[in-house]
Each structure stands twice: as structure tokens, then as C-alpha cells.
Design a protein around this motif. Structure first.
Motif, PDB file in Angstrom:
ATOM      1  N   HIS A   1     -14.794   9.436   6.476  1.00 25.60           N
ATOM      2  CA  HIS A   1     -14.728   8.504   7.578  1.00 25.60           C
ATOM      3  C   HIS A   1     -14.165   7.170   7.111  1.00 25.60           C
ATOM      4  CE1 HIS A   1     -17.726  11.376   9.063  1.00 25.60           C
ATOM      5  NE2 HIS A   1     -17.254  11.036  10.239  1.00 25.60           N
ATOM      6  N   ALA A   2     -13.356   6.560   7.952  1.00 20.90           N
ATOM      7  CA  ALA A   2     -12.774   5.270   7.598  1.00 20.90           C
ATOM      8  C   ALA A   2     -13.855   4.216   7.408  1.00 20.90           C
ATOM      9  CB  ALA A   2     -11.787   4.826   8.669  1.00 20.90           C
ATOM     10  N   THR A   3     -14.969   4.340   8.100  1.00 15.73           N
ATOM     11  CA  THR A   3     -16.037   3.351   7.959  1.00 15.73           C
ATOM     12  C   THR A   3     -16.700   3.432   6.595  1.00 15.73           C
ATOM     13  OG1 THR A   3     -17.581   4.875   8.997  1.00 15.73           O
ATOM     14  CG2 THR A   3     -16.538   3.239  10.432  1.00 15.73           C
ATOM     15  N   ASP A   4     -16.526   4.530   5.885  1.00 18.71           N
ATOM     16  CA  ASP A   4     -17.094   4.686   4.552  1.00 18.71           C
ATOM     17  C   ASP A   4     -16.243   4.008   3.475  1.00 18.71           C
ATOM     18  OD1 ASP A   4     -19.110   6.211   5.674  1.00 18.71           O
ATOM     19  OD2 ASP A   4     -18.118   8.103   5.225  1.00 18.71           O
ATOM     20  N   LEU A   5     -15.051   3.595   3.824  1.00 18.84           N
ATOM     21  CA  LEU A   5     -14.147   2.991   2.860  1.00 18.84           C
ATOM     22  C   LEU A   5     -14.375   1.489   2.766  1.00 18.84           C
ATOM     23  CD1 LEU A   5     -10.842   4.733   3.991  1.00 18.84           C
ATOM     24  CD2 LEU A   5     -12.267   5.355   2.050  1.00 18.84           C
ATOM     25  N   ASN A   6     -14.137   0.927   1.581  1.00 18.96           N
ATOM     26  CA  ASN A   6     -14.225  -0.525   1.473  1.00 18.96           C
ATOM     27  C   ASN A   6     -13.012  -1.158   2.163  1.00 18.96           C
ATOM     28  OD1 ASN A   6     -12.013  -0.718  -0.363  1.00 18.96           O
ATOM     29  ND2 ASN A   6     -13.358  -0.240  -2.063  1.00 18.96           N
ATOM     30  N   ARG A   7     -13.050  -2.454   2.345  1.00 19.79           N
ATOM     31  CA  ARG A   7     -11.976  -3.149   3.077  1.00 19.79           C
ATOM     32  C   ARG A   7     -10.598  -2.935   2.460  1.00 19.79           C
ATOM     33  NH1 ARG A   7     -13.212  -7.280   6.932  1.00 19.79           N
ATOM     34  NH2 ARG A   7     -15.459  -7.608   7.012  1.00 19.79           N
ATOM     35  N   SER A   8     -10.519  -2.992   1.159  1.00 16.27           N
ATOM     36  CA  SER A   8      -9.242  -2.801   0.476  1.00 16.27           C
ATOM     37  C   SER A   8      -8.679  -1.414   0.763  1.00 16.27           C
ATOM     38  CB  SER A   8      -9.415  -3.010  -1.029  1.00 16.27           C
ATOM     39  OG  SER A   8      -8.225  -2.736  -1.706  1.00 16.27           O
ATOM     40  N   SER A   9      -9.526  -0.407   0.669  1.00 18.77           N
ATOM     41  CA  SER A   9      -9.088   0.966   0.947  1.00 18.77           C
ATOM     42  C   SER A   9      -8.691   1.124   2.408  1.00 18.77           C
ATOM     43  CB  SER A   9     -10.186   1.959   0.595  1.00 18.77           C
ATOM     44  OG  SER A   9     -10.406   1.957  -0.805  1.00 18.77           O
ATOM     45  N   GLN A  10      -9.423   0.487   3.300  1.00 21.36           N
ATOM     46  CA  GLN A  10      -9.077   0.551   4.721  1.00 21.36           C
ATOM     47  C   GLN A  10      -7.698  -0.045   4.965  1.00 21.36           C
ATOM     48  OE1 GLN A  10     -12.154  -1.239   7.122  1.00 21.36           O
ATOM     49  NE2 GLN A  10     -13.696   0.208   6.431  1.00 21.36           N
ATOM     50  N   ARG A  11      -7.414  -1.173   4.300  1.00 22.26           N
ATOM     51  CA  ARG A  11      -6.090  -1.801   4.453  1.00 22.26           C
ATOM     52  C   ARG A  11      -4.989  -0.890   3.923  1.00 22.26           C
ATOM     53  NH1 ARG A  11      -8.892  -6.572   3.106  1.00 22.26           N
ATOM     54  NH2 ARG A  11      -8.327  -6.344   0.922  1.00 22.26           N
ATOM     55  N   ILE A  12      -5.228  -0.272   2.776  1.00 20.68           N
ATOM     56  CA  ILE A  12      -4.228   0.633   2.200  1.00 20.68           C
ATOM     57  C   ILE A  12      -3.979   1.815   3.133  1.00 20.68           C
ATOM     58  CG2 ILE A  12      -3.844   2.329   0.347  1.00 20.68           C
ATOM     59  CD1 ILE A  12      -3.076  -0.446  -0.519  1.00 20.68           C
ATOM     60  N   PHE A  13      -5.059   2.436   3.637  1.00 28.13           N
ATOM     61  CA  PHE A  13      -4.887   3.573   4.534  1.00 28.13           C
ATOM     62  C   PHE A  13      -4.153   3.164   5.806  1.00 28.13           C
ATOM     63  CE2 PHE A  13      -7.522   6.134   1.858  1.00 28.13           C
ATOM     64  CZ  PHE A  13      -7.244   7.437   2.230  1.00 28.13           C
ATOM     65  N   SER A  14      -4.513   2.022   6.367  1.00 30.67           N
ATOM     66  CA  SER A  14      -3.867   1.547   7.592  1.00 30.67           C
ATOM     67  C   SER A  14      -2.387   1.260   7.356  1.00 30.67           C
ATOM     68  CB  SER A  14      -4.588   0.288   8.078  1.00 30.67           C
ATOM     69  OG  SER A  14      -3.951  -0.235   9.203  1.00 30.67           O
ATOM     70  N   SER A  15      -2.089   0.555   6.277  1.00 34.87           N
ATOM     71  CA  SER A  15      -0.706   0.227   5.955  1.00 34.87           C
ATOM     72  C   SER A  15       0.101   1.487   5.648  1.00 34.87           C
ATOM     73  CB  SER A  15      -0.684  -0.723   4.753  1.00 34.87           C
ATOM     74  OG  SER A  15       0.632  -1.039   4.400  1.00 34.87           O
ATOM     75  N   THR A  16      -0.508   2.417   4.923  1.00 37.01           N
ATOM     76  CA  THR A  16       0.172   3.668   4.581  1.00 37.01           C
ATOM     77  C   THR A  16       0.463   4.474   5.835  1.00 37.01           C
ATOM     78  OG1 THR A  16      -0.895   3.714   2.420  1.00 37.01           O
ATOM     79  CG2 THR A  16       0.012   5.798   3.234  1.00 37.01           C
ATOM     80  N   CYS A  17      -0.508   4.558   6.716  1.00 35.29           N
ATOM     81  CA  CYS A  17      -0.316   5.307   7.964  1.00 35.29           C
ATOM     82  C   CYS A  17       0.838   4.702   8.769  1.00 35.29           C
ATOM     83  CB  CYS A  17      -1.613   5.295   8.767  1.00 35.29           C
ATOM     84  SG  CYS A  17      -1.558   6.347  10.220  1.00 35.29           S
ATOM     85  N   ARG A  18       0.871   3.382   8.874  1.00 34.69           N
ATOM     86  CA  ARG A  18       1.944   2.707   9.603  1.00 34.69           C
ATOM     87  C   ARG A  18       3.298   3.015   8.967  1.00 34.69           C
ATOM     88  NH1 ARG A  18       0.898  -2.029   8.297  1.00 34.69           N
ATOM     89  NH2 ARG A  18       2.726  -2.537   7.093  1.00 34.69           N
ATOM     90  N   ARG A  19       3.369   2.917   7.639  1.00 30.51           N
ATOM     91  CA  ARG A  19       4.635   3.163   6.943  1.00 30.51           C
ATOM     92  C   ARG A  19       5.080   4.621   7.072  1.00 30.51           C
ATOM     93  NH1 ARG A  19       6.317  -0.682   3.032  1.00 30.51           N
ATOM     94  NH2 ARG A  19       4.969  -2.505   3.000  1.00 30.51           N
ATOM     95  N   LEU A  20       4.130   5.554   6.985  1.00 31.35           N
ATOM     96  CA  LEU A  20       4.476   6.971   7.162  1.00 31.35           C
ATOM     97  C   LEU A  20       5.029   7.218   8.567  1.00 31.35           C
ATOM     98  CD1 LEU A  20       1.447   8.695   5.398  1.00 31.35           C
ATOM     99  CD2 LEU A  20       3.845   8.821   4.666  1.00 31.35           C
ATOM    100  N   CYS A  21       4.387   6.614   9.559  1.00 32.60           N
ATOM    101  CA  CYS A  21       4.859   6.779  10.941  1.00 32.60           C
ATOM    102  C   CYS A  21       6.264   6.218  11.112  1.00 32.60           C
ATOM    103  CB  CYS A  21       3.895   6.105  11.920  1.00 32.60           C
ATOM    104  SG  CYS A  21       2.336   6.988  12.111  1.00 32.60           S
ATOM    105  N   GLU A  22       6.538   5.075  10.487  1.00 30.67           N
ATOM    106  CA  GLU A  22       7.876   4.486  10.553  1.00 30.67           C
ATOM    107  C   GLU A  22       8.902   5.362   9.837  1.00 30.67           C
ATOM    108  OE1 GLU A  22       7.302   0.648   8.798  1.00 30.67           O
ATOM    109  OE2 GLU A  22       6.286  -0.153  10.571  1.00 30.67           O
ATOM    110  N   GLN A  23       8.543   5.837   8.656  1.00 30.85           N
ATOM    111  CA  GLN A  23       9.468   6.633   7.833  1.00 30.85           C
ATOM    112  C   GLN A  23       9.795   7.979   8.498  1.00 30.85           C
ATOM    113  OE1 GLN A  23      10.406   5.568   4.579  1.00 30.85           O
ATOM    114  NE2 GLN A  23      11.523   7.385   3.947  1.00 30.85           N
TER     115      GLN A  23
END
Length: 86
Positions: A1-23
Motif C-alpha cells: 500500500h502506498a500509505t505504508d511507504l515513507n514520504r521519499s518513497s511516495q514521491r519516487i513512486f508518484s514521479s516514476t508513475c508520471r514519467r512512465l505514463c508520459e514515456q
């Protein structure tokens, strides 16, 4: 679950998801190849991101695609062996 991740990991997952969607905009997951995953990694390098950031983003991509394999959405993880920064 995303709520189980620390803030840094949440930012990485969010940024990665956005970049994957763009790519890979408009593409089905099953159409993404190992070569596409390698090009994604190369694009992060070309942007000048820090090696640790790239490593974390590739790791997040690997995790996301691993989940898609487990759910039966795709047969193989194109990011499985990606990540020269490991």
C-alpha cells in the motif's frame, strides 16, 4: 500500500508513475519491451538525474511491473533486468 511507504518513497513512486505514463502514453502495458525499459532509463540519464534517483525510479518501475505480472496483466517484467545503477 502506498500509505505504508515513507514520504521519499511516495514521491519516487508518484514521479516514476508520471514519467512512465508520459514515456509510454497510449500504449498497453503488454506492448512495453525490455528495449523500451532501457530507453526509459537512458532518458532519465539524459535529463541529468542523479544516479541514486535513477536507481530508485528504475526500482519503482520494476516493482510496478512486477505487480502487473502478479495480477496477470502482463506475462513478463520489462524492467526485471534494467538498472545499471543497482
Amino acid at each position: 500500500h502506498a500509505t505504508d511507504l515513507n514520504r521519499s518513497s511516495q514521491r519516487i513512486f508518484s514521479s516514476t508513475c508520471r514519467r512512465l505514463c508520459e514515456q509510454f502514453e497510449g500504449r498497453e502495458l503488454r506492448s512495453i519491451t525490455v528495449e523500451d525499459a532501457e530507453r526509459f532509463e537512458e532518458s532519465l540519464t539524459a535529463e541529468g538525474l542523479a544516479p541514486r534517483t535513477i536507481s530508485r525510479m528504475i526500482g519503482a518501475s520494476r516493482d510496478m511491473f512486477r505487480a502487473a505480472v502478479r495480477m496477470g496483466i502482463i506475462e513478463a517484467n520489462p524492467f526485471q533486468f534494467c538498472g545499471s545503477y543497482r
